[in-house]
Scaffold this motif. Structure first.
Motif, PDB file in Angstrom:
ATOM      1  N   GLU A   1       0.845  -1.186   0.000  1.00 37.20           N
ATOM      2  CA  GLU A   1       0.000   0.000   0.000  1.00 37.20           C
ATOM      3  C   GLU A   1       0.885   1.241   0.000  1.00 37.20           C
ATOM      4  O   GLU A   1       1.967   1.251   0.588  1.00 37.20           O
ATOM      5  CB  GLU A   1      -0.911   0.032   1.228  1.00 37.20           C
ATOM      6  CG  GLU A   1      -1.945  -1.077   1.258  1.00 37.20           C
ATOM      7  CD  GLU A   1      -2.848  -0.988   2.478  1.00 37.20           C
ATOM      8  OE1 GLU A   1      -2.418  -0.393   3.500  1.00 37.20           O
ATOM      9  OE2 GLU A   1      -3.987  -1.481   2.418  1.00 37.20           O
TER      10      GLU A   1
ATOM     11  N   ASN B   1       4.246  10.632  -0.766  1.00 42.51           N
ATOM     12  CA  ASN B   1       3.969   9.228  -0.458  1.00 42.51           C
ATOM     13  C   ASN B   1       4.110   9.015   1.046  1.00 42.51           C
ATOM     14  O   ASN B   1       5.209   9.020   1.591  1.00 42.51           O
ATOM     15  CB  ASN B   1       4.940   8.308  -1.216  1.00 42.51           C
ATOM     16  CG  ASN B   1       4.677   6.841  -0.909  1.00 42.51           C
ATOM     17  OD1 ASN B   1       3.638   6.487  -0.334  1.00 42.51           O
ATOM     18  ND2 ASN B   1       5.614   5.981  -1.274  1.00 42.51           N
TER      19      ASN B   1
ATOM     20  N   LEU C   1       5.692   3.985  -3.828  1.00 41.48           N
ATOM     21  CA  LEU C   1       4.687   4.264  -4.842  1.00 41.48           C
ATOM     22  C   LEU C   1       5.279   3.916  -6.201  1.00 41.48           C
ATOM     23  O   LEU C   1       6.326   4.441  -6.582  1.00 41.48           O
ATOM     24  CB  LEU C   1       4.293   5.736  -4.806  1.00 41.48           C
ATOM     25  CG  LEU C   1       3.277   6.174  -5.856  1.00 41.48           C
ATOM     26  CD1 LEU C   1       1.879   5.732  -5.447  1.00 41.48           C
ATOM     27  CD2 LEU C   1       3.333   7.680  -6.062  1.00 41.48           C
TER      28      LEU C   1
ATOM     29  N   SER D   1      -3.242   5.432  -9.017  1.00 42.25           N
ATOM     30  CA  SER D   1      -1.976   5.157  -8.334  1.00 42.25           C
ATOM     31  C   SER D   1      -1.833   3.661  -8.107  1.00 42.25           C
ATOM     32  O   SER D   1      -2.817   2.921  -8.055  1.00 42.25           O
ATOM     33  CB  SER D   1      -1.876   5.891  -6.995  1.00 42.25           C
ATOM     34  OG  SER D   1      -2.826   5.417  -6.065  1.00 42.25           O
TER      35      SER D   1
ATOM     36  N   ASP E   1      -6.708  12.558  -0.908  1.00 46.04           N
ATOM     37  CA  ASP E   1      -6.502  12.417  -2.359  1.00 46.04           C
ATOM     38  C   ASP E   1      -6.798  13.692  -3.140  1.00 46.04           C
ATOM     39  O   ASP E   1      -6.618  13.719  -4.366  1.00 46.04           O
ATOM     40  CB  ASP E   1      -7.397  11.302  -2.918  1.00 46.04           C
ATOM     41  CG  ASP E   1      -6.889   9.922  -2.543  1.00 46.04           C
ATOM     42  OD1 ASP E   1      -5.834   9.834  -1.895  1.00 46.04           O
ATOM     43  OD2 ASP E   1      -7.564   8.940  -2.904  1.00 46.04           O
TER      44      ASP E   1
ATOM     45  N   ASN F   1      -5.942   5.435   1.830  1.00 43.47           N
ATOM     46  CA  ASN F   1      -6.504   6.593   2.516  1.00 43.47           C
ATOM     47  C   ASN F   1      -7.014   7.626   1.516  1.00 43.47           C
ATOM     48  O   ASN F   1      -6.288   8.552   1.135  1.00 43.47           O
ATOM     49  CB  ASN F   1      -5.448   7.225   3.432  1.00 43.47           C
ATOM     50  CG  ASN F   1      -5.977   8.440   4.168  1.00 43.47           C
ATOM     51  OD1 ASN F   1      -7.188   8.585   4.354  1.00 43.47           O
ATOM     52  ND2 ASN F   1      -5.067   9.316   4.588  1.00 43.47           N
TER      53      ASN F   1
ATOM     54  N   ALA G   1       1.655   6.973 -10.321  1.00 50.63           N
ATOM     55  CA  ALA G   1       0.456   7.720  -9.943  1.00 50.63           C
ATOM     56  C   ALA G   1       0.241   8.848 -10.933  1.00 50.63           C
ATOM     57  O   ALA G   1       1.189   9.334 -11.558  1.00 50.63           O
ATOM     58  CB  ALA G   1       0.579   8.280  -8.533  1.00 50.63           C
TER      59      ALA G   1
ATOM     60  N   ARG H   1      -5.896  12.976  -6.952  1.00 52.70           N
ATOM     61  CA  ARG H   1      -5.235  11.718  -7.341  1.00 52.70           C
ATOM     62  C   ARG H   1      -6.211  10.940  -8.210  1.00 52.70           C
ATOM     63  O   ARG H   1      -7.286  10.573  -7.769  1.00 52.70           O
ATOM     64  CB  ARG H   1      -4.864  10.881  -6.105  1.00 52.70           C
ATOM     65  CG  ARG H   1      -4.237   9.526  -6.462  1.00 52.70           C
ATOM     66  CD  ARG H   1      -4.102   8.631  -5.240  1.00 52.70           C
ATOM     67  NE  ARG H   1      -5.393   8.166  -4.753  1.00 52.70           N
ATOM     68  CZ  ARG H   1      -6.049   7.102  -5.209  1.00 52.70           C
ATOM     69  NH1 ARG H   1      -5.540   6.383  -6.210  1.00 52.70           N
ATOM     70  NH2 ARG H   1      -7.217   6.757  -4.701  1.00 52.70           N
TER      71      ARG H   1
ATOM     72  N   ASP I   1       0.081   5.391   0.492  1.00 52.56           N
ATOM     73  CA  ASP I   1      -0.877   6.482   0.697  1.00 52.56           C
ATOM     74  C   ASP I   1      -0.334   7.750   0.045  1.00 52.56           C
ATOM     75  O   ASP I   1       0.609   8.366   0.548  1.00 52.56           O
ATOM     76  CB  ASP I   1      -1.082   6.694   2.198  1.00 52.56           C
ATOM     77  CG  ASP I   1      -1.944   7.899   2.499  1.00 52.56           C
ATOM     78  OD1 ASP I   1      -2.688   8.333   1.593  1.00 52.56           O
ATOM     79  OD2 ASP I   1      -1.870   8.414   3.636  1.00 52.56           O
ATOM     80  N   LEU I   2      -0.937   8.132  -1.080  1.00 50.56           N
ATOM     81  CA  LEU I   2      -0.509   9.334  -1.796  1.00 50.56           C
ATOM     82  C   LEU I   2      -1.337  10.528  -1.326  1.00 50.56           C
ATOM     83  O   LEU I   2      -2.558  10.543  -1.485  1.00 50.56           O
ATOM     84  CB  LEU I   2      -0.664   9.145  -3.304  1.00 50.56           C
ATOM     85  CG  LEU I   2      -0.152  10.313  -4.157  1.00 50.56           C
ATOM     86  CD1 LEU I   2       1.363  10.413  -4.061  1.00 50.56           C
ATOM     87  CD2 LEU I   2      -0.587  10.159  -5.604  1.00 50.56           C
TER      88      LEU I   2
ATOM     89  N   THR J   1      -2.140   0.023  -4.086  1.00 47.07           N
ATOM     90  CA  THR J   1      -3.386   0.533  -3.545  1.00 47.07           C
ATOM     91  C   THR J   1      -3.153   1.691  -2.586  1.00 47.07           C
ATOM     92  O   THR J   1      -2.254   1.650  -1.747  1.00 47.07           O
ATOM     93  CB  THR J   1      -4.140  -0.600  -2.812  1.00 47.07           C
ATOM     94  OG1 THR J   1      -4.402  -1.648  -3.738  1.00 47.07           O
ATOM     95  CG2 THR J   1      -5.450  -0.097  -2.233  1.00 47.07           C
ATOM     96  N   ASP J   2      -3.989   2.720  -2.718  1.00 48.45           N
ATOM     97  CA  ASP J   2      -3.977   3.846  -1.783  1.00 48.45           C
ATOM     98  C   ASP J   2      -5.009   3.564  -0.688  1.00 48.45           C
ATOM     99  O   ASP J   2      -6.210   3.471  -0.970  1.00 48.45           O
ATOM    100  CB  ASP J   2      -4.322   5.138  -2.515  1.00 48.45           C
ATOM    101  CG  ASP J   2      -4.150   6.365  -1.644  1.00 48.45           C
ATOM    102  OD1 ASP J   2      -4.495   6.308  -0.445  1.00 48.45           O
ATOM    103  OD2 ASP J   2      -3.669   7.396  -2.152  1.00 48.45           O
TER     104      ASP J   2
END
Length: 327
Positions: free
Chosen positions: A198, A225, A231, A301, A311, A307, A234, A298, A200-201, A304-305
């Motif tokens: 995972e 990130n 990442l 990406s 975004d 959160n 994205a 976003r 989170d971007l 998986t993001d």
């Protein structure tokens, strides 16, 4: 069933003895004042590649199809041995490490005859090892490595389903005619990748009014990130004010769509904790006073993001007069 070759058994026995001695010494010196001890790390990382040579000795070569894989992925290991003497000889080669990240296997294929008389990945006394051996116990009658010749075999396995993500240090070993040989490097690493990574971007957007009477806005778009993993790729798309007439200053990784009034940027290979910033200028055609909102989002990406709350980011500027913008 044949007895296991002597070298791995001897190596594991020595390790067990060394561990016992270390524990005993620690108990004996527990009451002594603590002193700083030097640390040594002989692990050498190898680059993941198809059939990458990871370790060699005078007569042995060990290759891995990859040195980084997820649980369930296939790994093929190839062992080659040469004999530069005038007689058939006993040979043993492979590796061992503490733990068990590979599936035990006997799926061995001889690539250069004779085939090994033993070829398996197995667990023993808290260690997992690969053993490939020829000519045991009698190289003249038990398929020893031919005089002035070479042998080659590969074994296929998978990363165990319950293997914990992380980096593991593996030690190669080998012997010719029962004489152990030193390998270069003395150890190498294998990385078990997260099966469900995972990244989170977090998207950020800032706006600054351009020079006086320029009727332009300078935008700074940020992709951060927050991890925990790297990442891979994205895209972030910024929807610009409807009065935008053109964009300048975009890098090659970004593009502007005039009809949609959007700037889309692509990011790749962003490590956990790292951020990438893109700055560009959007020219405005001012007709009336009012707000000039812009939103960065976003759009895609990988991995998986987890959160979605971070975004998107929105910023707004205001037209004060026909030539003045404030942000």
């Amino acid at each position: 069933m044949r007895n296991q070759p002597f070298l791995r058994q001897k190596t594991l026995a020595v390790r067990a003895l060394a561990t016992a001695v270390t524990v005993a010494a620690a108990m004996a010196t527990a009451a002594l004042p603590a002193t700083a001890a030097p640390t040594t790390n002989t692990a050498v990382s190898a680059v993941s590649a198809a059939n990458a040579v990871v370790a060699q000795s005078a007569h042995h070569t060990l290759e891995f199809s990859t040195l980084a894989a997820k649980p369930g992925d296939t790994v093929t290991i190839t062992a080659t041995t040469t004999n530069d003497t005038g007689e058939p000889t006993f040979s043993e080669s492979g590796f061992f490490y503490e733990g068990a990240i590979l599936t035990d296997s006997t799926d061995c294929t001889g690539l250069q005859e004779p085939d090994p008389i033993g070829c398996e990945i197995s667990q023993n006394s808290g260690y997992q090892s690969l053993d490939v051996y020829y000519g045991y116990p009698d190289p003249d009658v038990d398929g020893g490595v031919p005089a002035n010749g070479s042998v080659k075999a590969s074994i296929t396995t998978t990363v165990a389903a319950d293997a914990e993500p992380g980096t593991y240090t593996i030690e190669p070993y080998g012997a010719i005619n029962t004489y152990p040989e030193d390998f270069t490097p003395a150890s190498f690493t294998f990385t078990v990748l997260d099966d469900n990574p995972e990244a989170d971007l977090a998207v950020g957007l800032q706006a600054t009014a351009g020079p006086a009477a320029s009727t332009s806005i300078i935008y700074t778009q940020t992709a951060t990130n927050n991890g925990p993993d790297t990442l891979a790729t994205a895209t972030v798309t910024t929807k610009l004010p409807a009065r935008t007439s053109g964009v300048t200053g975009l890098p090659a990784t970004c593009g502007y769509n005039n009809s949609a009034k959007t700037v889309t940027c692509t990011y790749s290979s962003l490590a956990s904790g790292a951020a990438a910033t893109t700055t560009f200028t959007a020219k405005q055609s001012l007709i009336s006073l009012g707000s000039l909102p812009a939103t960065a989002t976003r759009t895609t990406s990988s991995p998986t993001d987890p959160n979605p709350a971070n975004d998107q980011a929105t910023v707004s500027c205001t037209v004060l007069t026909g030539l003045i913008i404030t942000c």
